[in-house]
Design an enzyme around this catalytic site. Structure first.
Site, PDB file in Angstrom:
ATOM      1  N   GLY A 187      71.642  27.150  81.811  1.00  0.00           N
ATOM      2  CA  GLY A 187      71.214  27.818  83.032  1.00  0.00           C
ATOM      3  C   GLY A 187      72.313  28.751  83.505  1.00  0.00           C
ATOM      4  N   CYS A 188      72.494  28.844  84.778  1.00  0.00           N
ATOM      5  CA  CYS A 188      73.500  29.729  85.359  1.00  0.00           C
ATOM      6  C   CYS A 188      74.899  29.356  84.871  1.00  0.00           C
ATOM      7  CB  CYS A 188      73.436  29.620  86.879  1.00  0.00           C
ATOM      8  SG  CYS A 188      74.700  30.580  87.712  1.00  0.00           S
TER       9      CYS A 188
END
Length: 175
Positions: A9-10
């Site tokens: 993800g981020c």
């Protein structure tokens, strides 16, 4: 020193987690798994490059094993959501382990197999396990994001819980 590349993800989240793991000497946010050279952040987040937001870390395998790093990675993001981590949606937020050699691939597959056998997650694990392509560092503004912005809502609501998972589930691995 050894190296590893994870996409969970981020990259602000995964950077913050791995900066706190003993034996990890350096963490750099960037992009991996795409099809163009030197992608810019704006191109990646528009889904035009095929890259995932990833981290490249350098670690001392005498102090932390690759197996432990994979276990931390799998526990501090949701490996069961395809192209999504919480509110962050898109192929660039996919869960991926980009292996650098056959042993890393074998270890990653074993860790995931063990998780599946123990039914750690009720949903199927969708983490991609793929050979690493070129890793492209992100713009410097992304470095140390959590450490420099802890008061921001994203850090408090999204990253802090991941740090807590590390601190409680992997006490022996915390710096």
């Amino acid at each position: 020193m050894d190296e590893a590349i994870f996409a969970g993800g981020c990259f602000w989240c995964t950077e913050a987690v791995f900066q706190r793991v003993k034996g990890v000497e350096r963490v750099k946010s960037g992009f991996c798994g795409g099809h163009i050279k030197n992608p810019a952040y704006r191109e990646v987040v528009q889904g035009r490059t095929g890259h995932a937001e990833a981290i490249h870390l350098t670690y001392d395998s005498e102090r932390v094993s690759y197996e432990d790093l994979v276990a931390v990675f799998m526990a501090t993001h949701d490996p069961t959501t395809l192209n999504r981590q919480g509110y962050d949606v898109g192929t660039h937020y996919r869960s991926a382990i980009f292996y650098l050699n056959e042993q890393q691939e074998k270890t990653a597959r074993e860790v995931i197999k063990n998780m599946e056998e123990k039914a750690v997650d009720t949903d199927p694990i969708v983490t991609e396990i793929a050979p690493a392509t070129a890793f492209y560092p992100a713009e410097d503004i992304h470095d140390e994001y959590y450490n420099n912005n802890r008061e921001q809502g994203y850090c408090q609501n999204i990253i802090d819980p991941k740090i807590r998972k590390l601190m409680t589930g992997f006490k022996e691995l915390v710096k």
